[in-house]
Structure formats: C-alpha cells, structure tokens
Design an enzyme around this catalytic site. Structure first.
Site, short mmCIF file in Angstrom:
data_model
loop_
_atom_site.label_atom_id
_atom_site.label_comp_id
_atom_site.label_asym_id
_atom_site.label_seq_id
_atom_site.Cartn_x
_atom_site.Cartn_y
_atom_site.Cartn_z
CD GLN A 349 46.72 32.91 36.74
OE1 GLN A 349 46.16 32.67 37.82
NE2 GLN A 349 47.16 34.11 36.42
CG ASN A 517 47.04 29.89 43.09
OD1 ASN A 517 46.43 30.77 42.47
ND2 ASN A 517 48.34 29.96 43.31
#
Length: 550
Positions: A349, A517
């Site tokens: 991200q 994640n």
C-alpha cells in the site's frame, strides 16, 4: 574523553582493597554477581538480566529475561585460542516448539573474545563527588565523549557505603538535529563478590552449538547478537551501527535529503534495532526482524493504519450460522486459501492509509474464486479515488463496508489492469470507463468477537476481511511464529488496520489465523502473519465481513 587522575585511581584501589574487594588492574572487580534492569525508553524496553563474571576463570555469563536467553563469553586460553561467544535461546519452527538451541561464534585474531563486564570501568570516569540516586547516598562518576556534533554523557552512581553499583545512564545529544540521539539506563541490585560455582560457566559443555543463521539478522552484528551487553558497557557499537545502517539504506534504496535527516533516521534505526534484538531475547512465541520500516517513526507508521471505525449498524446482513452449520460436518482442522488459488499475491500500500481497500479487494477476489473457480485481480486505486461519497477518505482512511456500498451502487469494482496501476496516493476517479471485474449483491457481518464464527466463515465462504489493532511496534517488525501481543486491544475503537484472513491452523500447539497484510513481501513472513487464535487477541474476530458476489 576525560580520564580520572592517576592518583585518584590509586586511592580508589587502596580503598577497595581495604574494603575486601577484589579488583583487576582495569579498575573493575575481578569476580562478582549482579542483577539489573536495562531501560531503553526510546524503544519502550525494560530488560531484566542476571550476570556472573570471573576474570580469573576467564568466563562471564549474562542471562536475560529470567533465563529466556543465556549468553556466555569465554576468553581465549592460548595464542591459537581466541575465545568464543555462546547464546542459548528457545527456538520454535514448523517442527519444534521452544527447543533450547546453542549458537556459537568464535573469536579471531582480529577480534578475540574477552570477559564481558556488566558494570562500567571506573577508571574511565571522573569523580564528581557525593550525590544521591533515589534516596541512596552515592559517589557520582561521569565521562563525556564529544565526536563532532554528538555529545555522549555517561554517569555512574556507586553506593557510598557498600561500594556497590547502583545506577548507570547514558544520554547522547546531537546539536545538529537538536535532540537526544540515544538514551539508556541500567539499575543494579543483588550485587555480591562471593565465590561463583564454576559449573555456572559450563552449561554449554553438553550442548552441540552451531553458527548463528545470518539471514534473519542482516542489520545486526554477530557481536551484538551474542553479547548485547557490550553495546551498553563497552561503548563500541557506533561503527557497527553505521555499517548496518548503510547496508539497510542500500537494500531499500533509501536516500535522505541532507545530513540532518540522515542522523535523524539513524537515531530511529538505532532504537528500532535495539527493540527488535531485546524482544527476540524474551522467549516470545514469535520472532521479529528489521524491515523497510526500520528508519520510520511511530508517527510516520501511523499513516499505514488507515482503518476508520463507525459506531452502530453498518448495513450488513446477519451471519447465517445455522445455515452454514446445518450439515453438522466438522470444520477442517486447518485451511489455507492460498493453496487453492483464492488469494492473489501480496501487494504494497506504500505511504498511504489505504489498507481498507486491500481488505476489500482481497475478500471480493476470494469470494469470486470460491463461486466461479477463477482468479481475478481487482483495483484498490478504484476505491481510493472513487468511494469518497460513501464516507471513505482515500489515503486518509476508510472502511470496507463503505467500499462495498460504493461497489454495489456503481455496478462493480474495476479490474486492476483496466483501471490502471495503484499509485499510493489520491487521484482522479475514472471508474465509469474502466471494465468491471466483479459485482457484489451484499455483505455479511460475521458474529462480532466470535472466533468460532470467524472460523466457520473462513472455512465455508473463503477469505474474510478483518480489522486488527496494529498500533504496536512488535507487529511492525513481526517476522515469523505465532504473533500474540498482550497489549493489543480487541474493541471496535482499537482496530486501526484492515487485513485479510485467508486461513487458520495450529503451529506447535498454538492456534492461529493466517493473515495477509498489504505492506509488501518484505514485511513479516513473505507478507503474511500468523495471529494468535486465542482470546480474540488484537481483535481479529471483532469486525469481520465477507461479501456475496454476483
């Protein structure tokens, strides 16, 4: 560095001998036992230790965390024997749980091993006279190192009556960055100079000791791994720290604007490095290692945790537990949706609080695979750019159910290759002209705080979007094993990070959730973490959702 005058050294030696103390030529006791606590305030560490030192025998032993990690230093016995460092710690792998393992690092002609003291050498300090430390009448000693803009002040307190060590502290101040770059303290207790049972130094004799695996500790020198006390007492860790930091920068292609930022990042790296090493000595159910976040402050890392939370009903359907368990079939003992093809590769991200988009795309990709038997890759950027009208805030945070509502109203979510690459920043929305990869008919709230319900959902429906409390340094530097953090919160207001639960299982008797994640494969275990499936630790089961795809 200022040295204590020679006359004072002689006087101290005479006083020590009159008090029945046995000092070596260095000004240090030649034999002693002492316990203490190392405090690293910047790294939030309080590390207890117990030590036995015998210069005549040529051994020192230092145990940390009540013996969870034991270190031994053996001085060389001849011109061809350069001594050795030993470390005994419990190791847990896929096959064994807490197996005591002995690691050995031999000295060399360039770096022979010596006895490691746990109190500083008084000869390197200036006597500043009587003082008090927490109500104890002491003699205070101080030493100052000045290297360029960096000033390191070491202060040592000795009980004026017993001559026992009381307190040792270091403060490092950098005038360039205008702040302390280092601080640590050691508080001592239970000091004595009684004869030491020699068997205490031979607990490695019956063990088969092996070299330490380098791959897991690429940014820490072997000396610090085997003998962490040397960094605090011997003051010779700066060059090794700089070398490790340069290696870290090269690996991650980090470049800083100027010397000011370099020193600031080095300061953060130092404390994170100490934190990881200290925690790895504590005998936890998991291991940590430095990763790409090692030079980042807590404030900077907070950006990565972009899950918001809204009180009250979120519009989801109730969990159909009776329907999913009506067959009375036993759930599998373990499941991993990666193996079956329902999970796309780990993504990154970046410096953007968009974790909620990765949980959203992941759960839809999984549900699509379970229903249609094929894998698709969906666009996080589509959600970052376009779901503001439903209460999400792009790189400044959002929630999965708000993304679901956007997708339901606007005819689906775009394919990743159609919408365009993930940018790790807010950009212009072009959802309407992108090809849609999946549509959803609704979303389901798994029964809140029920680990059994979450287990059912994963087994029956595929990967599930979950929220966790990730506001702990231990999570940032997780590497392997089953992660359990006693300080984790599990209430809705504690949950600040969105992730994807893609399975569950048991490792060496410890139940876990398999969690994907969005911090790249450089984080954790190739981007994944095994989170303890116990007491709803970190809130994995508090706010779980899955979708119904068209």
């Amino acid at each position: 560095m200022r040295k204590v005058p020679g006359l004072l050294t002689i006087v101290l030696s005479v006083i020590a001998s009159l008090d029945g103390k046995s000092f070596s030529e260095s000004g240090l006791p030649s034999r002693y036992h002492v316990s203490g606590v190392i405090q690293l305030p910047y790294a939030e560490i309080s590390e207890p230790f117990e030590s036995w030192i015998d210069v005549t025998l040529g051994f020192s032993r230092i145990d940390y965390y009540g013996g969870a990690a034991k270190t031994l230093q053996r001085k060389g016995k001849s011109d061809q024997d350069f001594g050795a460092n030993y470390k005994i710690v419990p190791i847990s792998t896929e096959e064994v749980l807490n197996q005591l393992t002995c690691f050995q690092s031999n000295g060399s002609a360039e770096g022979s091993v010596d006895v490691q003291h746990t109190v500083p050498d008084i000869n390197s300090f200036e006597d500043l006279g009587p003082s008090e430390w927490r109500g104890i009448k002491c003699q205070m000693y101080q030493s100052i190192d000045q290297v360029g803009d960096k000033r390191s002040t070491y202060t040592y307190y000795i009980n004026a009556e017993t001559k026992h060590p009381v307190h040792y502290e270091m403060f490092g101040y950098d005038t360039l960055i205008g702040s302390h770059f280092d601080k640590y303290t050691i508080d001592y207790y239970n000091y004595d100079e009684e004869p030491i049972d020699e068997s205490l130094f031979h607990f490695t004799d019956e063990l088969k000791c092996i070299p330490f695996p380098d791959s897991d500790n690429e940014h820490t020198s072997p000396r610090v791994l085997f003998n962490p006390m040397s960094e605090y007492i011997n003051r010779h860790g700066e060059d090794e720290l700089e070398s490790s930091f340069e290696q870290f920068k090269r690996k991650h292609s980090y470049r800083y604007n100027d010397e000011h930022e370099h020193r600031h990042r080095l300061k953060v790296f130092r404390h994170n490095n100490r934190y990881v090493n200290a925690k790895n000595r504590a005998g936890l159910s998991y291991k940590m290692k430095l990763n790409k976040f090692a030079d980042r402050t807590d404030e900077e890392l907070r950006v990565l945790r972009g899950r918001q939370h809204t009180k009250g009903y979120n519009g989801g359907l109730p969990f159909p537990v009776e329907e999913l368990t009506s067959s009375n079939e036993a759930l599998p003992e373990s499941i991993d949706w990666r193996i079956m093809g329902a999970v796309t590769p780990v993504k990154d991200q970046g410096i953007c609080g968009s974790c909620w988009t990765f949980g959203t795309t992941g759960v839809i990709e999984g549900a699509y695979f379970v229903k249609h038997g094929s894998s698709i890759r969906l666009s996080e950027q589509d959600l970052v750019d376009c779901s503001w009208g439903f209460g999400n805030n792009g790189c400044d945070g959002g929630e999965d159910f708000r993304a679901y509502q956007f997708i339901m109203k606007h005819g689906g979510i775009a394919y990743e290759d159609s919408y365009g690459p993930y940018l790790q920043e807010d950009s212009f929305c072009h959802h309407d002209i992108a090809t849609k990869g999946a549509k959803i008919l609704g979303y389901v709230n798994v029964t809140a705080e029920s680990e059994e319900a979450l287990k059912i959902a994963i087994a029956k429906k595929g990967p599930v979007s979950v929220a966790i409390d990730a506001a702990h340094k231990s999570f940032v530097f997780y590497a392997s094993g089953v992660y359990y953090e006693p300080d984790c919160g599990s209430k809705l207001e504690n949950l600040d990070h969105a992730v994807l639960a893609v399975g569950y299982g048991t490792l060496n008797g410890q139940d876990y959730w398999l969690v994907k994640n969005s911090w790249s494969t450089y984080w954790g275990n190739d981007g994944y973490v095994l989170m303890a499936r116990k007491n709803n630790n970190c809130g994995v089961a508090t706010a779980a959702t899955y979708v119904i795809v068209a």
